[in-house]
Design a protein around this motif. Structure first.
Motif, PDB file in Angstrom:
ATOM      1  N   ARG A   1       0.783  -1.393  -0.113  1.00  0.00           N
ATOM      2  CA  ARG A   1      -0.036   0.029   0.033  1.00  0.00           C
ATOM      3  C   ARG A   1       0.775   1.373  -0.056  1.00  0.00           C
ATOM      4  O   ARG A   1       0.439   2.382  -0.834  1.00  0.00           O
ATOM      5  CB  ARG A   1      -0.903   0.017   1.246  1.00  0.00           C
ATOM      6  N   LEU A   2       1.839   1.447   0.947  1.00  0.00           N
ATOM      7  CA  LEU A   2       2.699   2.437   1.073  1.00  0.00           C
ATOM      8  C   LEU A   2       3.627   2.512  -0.397  1.00  0.00           C
ATOM      9  O   LEU A   2       3.690   3.741  -0.786  1.00  0.00           O
ATOM     10  CB  LEU A   2       3.926   2.303   2.088  1.00  0.00           C
ATOM     11  N   LYS A   3       3.921   1.592  -0.912  1.00  0.00           N
ATOM     12  CA  LYS A   3       4.530   1.563  -2.282  1.00  0.00           C
ATOM     13  C   LYS A   3       3.649   2.472  -3.385  1.00  0.00           C
ATOM     14  O   LYS A   3       4.025   3.095  -3.991  1.00  0.00           O
ATOM     15  CB  LYS A   3       4.983   0.274  -2.734  1.00  0.00           C
TER      16      LYS A   3
ATOM     17  N   VAL B   1       1.097  12.430  -8.686  1.00  0.00           N
ATOM     18  CA  VAL B   1       0.507  13.923  -8.316  1.00  0.00           C
ATOM     19  C   VAL B   1       1.505  14.801  -7.865  1.00  0.00           C
ATOM     20  O   VAL B   1       1.602  14.849  -6.684  1.00  0.00           O
ATOM     21  CB  VAL B   1      -0.658  13.487  -7.437  1.00  0.00           C
ATOM     22  N   PRO B   2       2.150  15.524  -8.486  1.00  0.00           N
ATOM     23  CA  PRO B   2       3.162  16.493  -8.277  1.00  0.00           C
ATOM     24  C   PRO B   2       2.749  17.572  -7.349  1.00  0.00           C
ATOM     25  O   PRO B   2       3.634  18.179  -6.593  1.00  0.00           O
ATOM     26  CB  PRO B   2       3.969  16.807  -9.489  1.00  0.00           C
ATOM     27  N   ASP B   3       1.535  17.986  -7.385  1.00  0.00           N
ATOM     28  CA  ASP B   3       0.916  19.067  -6.559  1.00  0.00           C
ATOM     29  C   ASP B   3       0.414  18.585  -5.343  1.00  0.00           C
ATOM     30  O   ASP B   3      -0.331  19.448  -4.591  1.00  0.00           O
ATOM     31  CB  ASP B   3       0.068  19.994  -7.272  1.00  0.00           C
ATOM     32  N   ALA B   4       0.492  17.625  -4.934  1.00  0.00           N
ATOM     33  CA  ALA B   4       0.011  17.098  -3.792  1.00  0.00           C
ATOM     34  C   ALA B   4       0.494  17.728  -2.605  1.00  0.00           C
ATOM     35  O   ALA B   4       1.486  18.000  -2.364  1.00  0.00           O
ATOM     36  CB  ALA B   4       0.232  15.239  -3.420  1.00  0.00           C
ATOM     37  N   ILE B   5      -0.508  18.099  -1.746  1.00  0.00           N
ATOM     38  CA  ILE B   5      -0.347  18.967  -0.515  1.00  0.00           C
ATOM     39  C   ILE B   5       0.402  18.242   0.698  1.00  0.00           C
ATOM     40  O   ILE B   5       1.410  18.541   1.339  1.00  0.00           O
ATOM     41  CB  ILE B   5      -1.604  19.426  -0.053  1.00  0.00           C
ATOM     42  N   GLY B   6      -0.005  17.060   0.745  1.00  0.00           N
ATOM     43  CA  GLY B   6       0.748  16.127   1.807  1.00  0.00           C
ATOM     44  C   GLY B   6      -0.002  14.538   1.897  1.00  0.00           C
ATOM     45  O   GLY B   6      -0.870  14.264   1.124  1.00  0.00           O
ATOM     46  N   MET B   7       0.864  13.788   2.734  1.00  0.00           N
ATOM     47  CA  MET B   7       0.337  12.456   2.782  1.00  0.00           C
ATOM     48  C   MET B   7       0.246  12.029   4.292  1.00  0.00           C
ATOM     49  O   MET B   7       1.166  12.379   5.071  1.00  0.00           O
ATOM     50  CB  MET B   7       1.597  11.591   2.129  1.00  0.00           C
ATOM     51  N   ALA B   8      -0.555  11.572   4.550  1.00  0.00           N
ATOM     52  CA  ALA B   8      -0.934  11.157   6.042  1.00  0.00           C
ATOM     53  C   ALA B   8      -1.826   9.815   6.160  1.00  0.00           C
ATOM     54  O   ALA B   8      -2.329   9.185   5.329  1.00  0.00           O
ATOM     55  CB  ALA B   8      -1.602  12.403   6.529  1.00  0.00           C
ATOM     56  N   ARG B   9      -1.972   9.617   7.377  1.00  0.00           N
ATOM     57  CA  ARG B   9      -2.541   8.275   7.725  1.00  0.00           C
ATOM     58  C   ARG B   9      -4.244   8.779   8.239  1.00  0.00           C
ATOM     59  O   ARG B   9      -4.419   9.778   8.923  1.00  0.00           O
ATOM     60  CB  ARG B   9      -2.230   7.678   9.019  1.00  0.00           C
TER      61      ARG B   9
ATOM     62  N   ILE C   1     -17.909   1.469  -3.895  1.00  0.00           N
ATOM     63  CA  ILE C   1     -16.656   2.505  -3.826  1.00  0.00           C
ATOM     64  C   ILE C   1     -15.368   1.597  -3.787  1.00  0.00           C
ATOM     65  O   ILE C   1     -15.098   0.817  -3.118  1.00  0.00           O
ATOM     66  CB  ILE C   1     -16.870   3.235  -2.814  1.00  0.00           C
ATOM     67  N   LEU C   2     -14.322   2.419  -4.634  1.00  0.00           N
ATOM     68  CA  LEU C   2     -13.156   1.796  -4.842  1.00  0.00           C
ATOM     69  C   LEU C   2     -12.299   1.813  -3.485  1.00  0.00           C
ATOM     70  O   LEU C   2     -11.460   0.694  -2.942  1.00  0.00           O
ATOM     71  CB  LEU C   2     -12.311   2.083  -5.914  1.00  0.00           C
ATOM     72  N   ALA C   3     -12.139   3.135  -2.897  1.00  0.00           N
ATOM     73  CA  ALA C   3     -11.141   3.263  -1.910  1.00  0.00           C
ATOM     74  C   ALA C   3     -12.169   3.639  -0.658  1.00  0.00           C
ATOM     75  O   ALA C   3     -12.617   4.567  -0.081  1.00  0.00           O
ATOM     76  CB  ALA C   3     -10.513   4.748  -2.223  1.00  0.00           C
ATOM     77  N   ASN C   4     -12.302   2.160   0.005  1.00  0.00           N
ATOM     78  CA  ASN C   4     -13.034   2.214   1.290  1.00  0.00           C
ATOM     79  C   ASN C   4     -12.198   2.498   2.506  1.00  0.00           C
ATOM     80  O   ASN C   4     -11.298   1.992   2.815  1.00  0.00           O
ATOM     81  CB  ASN C   4     -13.502   0.710   1.477  1.00  0.00           C
ATOM     82  N   ALA C   5     -12.822   3.485   3.050  1.00  0.00           N
ATOM     83  CA  ALA C   5     -12.023   4.334   4.145  1.00  0.00           C
ATOM     84  C   ALA C   5     -11.787   3.394   5.362  1.00  0.00           C
ATOM     85  O   ALA C   5     -10.800   3.282   6.070  1.00  0.00           O
ATOM     86  CB  ALA C   5     -12.767   5.341   4.742  1.00  0.00           C
ATOM     87  N   ALA C   6     -12.629   2.021   5.486  1.00  0.00           N
ATOM     88  CA  ALA C   6     -12.273   1.180   6.381  1.00  0.00           C
ATOM     89  C   ALA C   6     -11.046   0.253   5.947  1.00  0.00           C
ATOM     90  O   ALA C   6     -10.685  -0.521   6.987  1.00  0.00           O
ATOM     91  CB  ALA C   6     -13.633   0.193   6.680  1.00  0.00           C
ATOM     92  N   LYS C   7     -10.663   0.260   5.141  1.00  0.00           N
ATOM     93  CA  LYS C   7      -9.520  -0.479   4.412  1.00  0.00           C
ATOM     94  C   LYS C   7      -8.389   0.426   4.134  1.00  0.00           C
ATOM     95  O   LYS C   7      -7.370  -0.419   3.777  1.00  0.00           O
ATOM     96  CB  LYS C   7      -9.959  -1.331   3.357  1.00  0.00           C
ATOM     97  N   VAL C   8      -8.538   1.556   3.896  1.00  0.00           N
ATOM     98  CA  VAL C   8      -7.470   2.325   3.610  1.00  0.00           C
ATOM     99  C   VAL C   8      -6.720   2.948   4.817  1.00  0.00           C
ATOM    100  O   VAL C   8      -7.176   3.158   5.645  1.00  0.00           O
ATOM    101  CB  VAL C   8      -7.975   3.557   2.562  1.00  0.00           C
ATOM    102  N   SER C   9      -5.357   2.996   4.664  1.00  0.00           N
ATOM    103  CA  SER C   9      -4.856   3.392   5.781  1.00  0.00           C
ATOM    104  C   SER C   9      -3.996   4.780   5.582  1.00  0.00           C
ATOM    105  O   SER C   9      -3.940   5.789   6.423  1.00  0.00           O
ATOM    106  CB  SER C   9      -3.592   2.391   5.839  1.00  0.00           C
ATOM    107  N   HIS C  10      -3.549   5.024   4.366  1.00  0.00           N
ATOM    108  CA  HIS C  10      -2.730   6.320   3.972  1.00  0.00           C
ATOM    109  C   HIS C  10      -3.449   6.847   3.067  1.00  0.00           C
ATOM    110  O   HIS C  10      -3.735   6.309   1.986  1.00  0.00           O
ATOM    111  CB  HIS C  10      -1.332   5.985   3.914  1.00  0.00           C
TER     112      HIS C  10
END
Length: 302
Positions: A115-117, A126-134, A262-271
């Motif tokens: 997932r982290l990879k 996405v070069p304009d991403a503001i930040g990455m977090a959990r 929904i593809l990105a289920n918040a219950a399964k997404v960590s970051h």
């Protein structure tokens, strides 16, 4: 009066007969032994015959005693082997449980690394991403579908910014504090977003159903061209979400449109990563128009 210590057996005939018989047997045994000794010296062949006869006569008894001893020994070995096997099985079960736990931990770690990879790869795309977090937490029993992000205004987070994961769109920032932010998830019933079918860019609206799915309604009423497996992505309309972000996949058709998972289920997404609004000026203008009428704003409007 106590009896004398050196009482003679002459007072008991049974004792006298026992002593006489023992003496007689002793003398007889000595005589037989002497005869056998003389025979072995002067007639070895005859002694060999006598020895063979004696062996044959005692063979059944010896065989029986040998079998009894063998059975006893085998029983002892079997009992010992049983307890040894039970002990080894218990040790193997403990080792198996330990190995199973290690395998599950390694599998979970591998999935987390994957997932982290994918998230790092997405951050490069996405070069304009503001930040990455959990994602710190997400609601599962409430009627609203929210999540808490471990970034805030001190990290450049603003209300309305899209939040996405490698699998697809997660939601948008609804409230922002100094170090955390609340995310309105795609599955929330108040979240309505413009989407399009990836295959032919057919426009539609996606509305959360609060259960991990969304309702898909085509813009052109009276037509329902959706089918199972259709991929829905953000269209870019409204200026909030950049076009091309995966949102959901149609799982079944309905009378008025379709239901999509929904593809990105918040219950399964960590970051997740946070992106800037696609067209902030357009979003600001729409908000001003909505507020200008009666001074109120509808939550969840795009």
């Amino acid at each position: 009066m106590a009896p004398p210590r050196n009482r003679r057996p002459g007072f008991s005939k049974r004792a006298q007969y026992s002593i006489f018989a023992s003496y007689l047997l002793g003398i007889l045994g000595a005589v037989v032994g002497l005869l056998l000794l003389l025979i072995s010296i002067f007639d070895p062949q005859g002694f060999a015959v006598l020895r063979t006869i004696g062996a044959e006569a005692t063979a059944p008894v010896s065989k029986t005693l040998s079998e009894v001893g063998g059975a006893t020994g085998n029983a002892g070995d079997n009992i010992s082997a049983y307890f040894n096997a039970a002990s080894k099985n218990a040790a193997m079960e403990r080792e198996l449980r330990s190995n199973r736990i290690e395998i599950l931990e390694a599998r979970a770690l591998k999935q987390e690394n994957e997932r982290l990879k994918r998230l790092l790869d997405l951050d490069k795309e996405v070069p304009d991403a503001i930040g990455m977090a959990r994602l710190i937490s997400s609601t599962s029993s409430s009627s609203r579908r929210m999540a808490t992000l471990g970034l805030g205004t001190t990290d450049g987070i603003l209300i309305g910014q899209p939040v996405r994961a490698p699998e697809g769109l997660v939601g948008r920032v609804l409230e922002a504090g100094p170090t955390t932010a609340r995310i309105l998830l795609v599955s929330d019933s108040q979240n309505v977003m413009p989407v399009k079918r990836a295959s032919d860019e057919l426009p539609a609206f996606a509305t959360g159903r609060a259960d991990g799915t969304v309702d898909i309604r085509p813009i052109n009423l009276g037509t329902n061209p959706f089918k199972g497996g259709d991929l829905l992505i953000t269209s870019g309309s409204g200026g909030l979400y950049a076009p091309g972000i995966p949102v959901a996949v149609v799982i079944r058709k309905t009378d008025t449109g379709a239901i999509a998972r929904i593809l990105a289920n918040a219950a399964k997404v960590s970051h997740v990563i946070v992106q800037p609004m696609f067209q902030a000026e357009t979003v600001a203008a729409i908000e001003q128009e909505e507020i200008g009428g009666d001074g109120t704003e509808t939550e969840g409007s795009e």
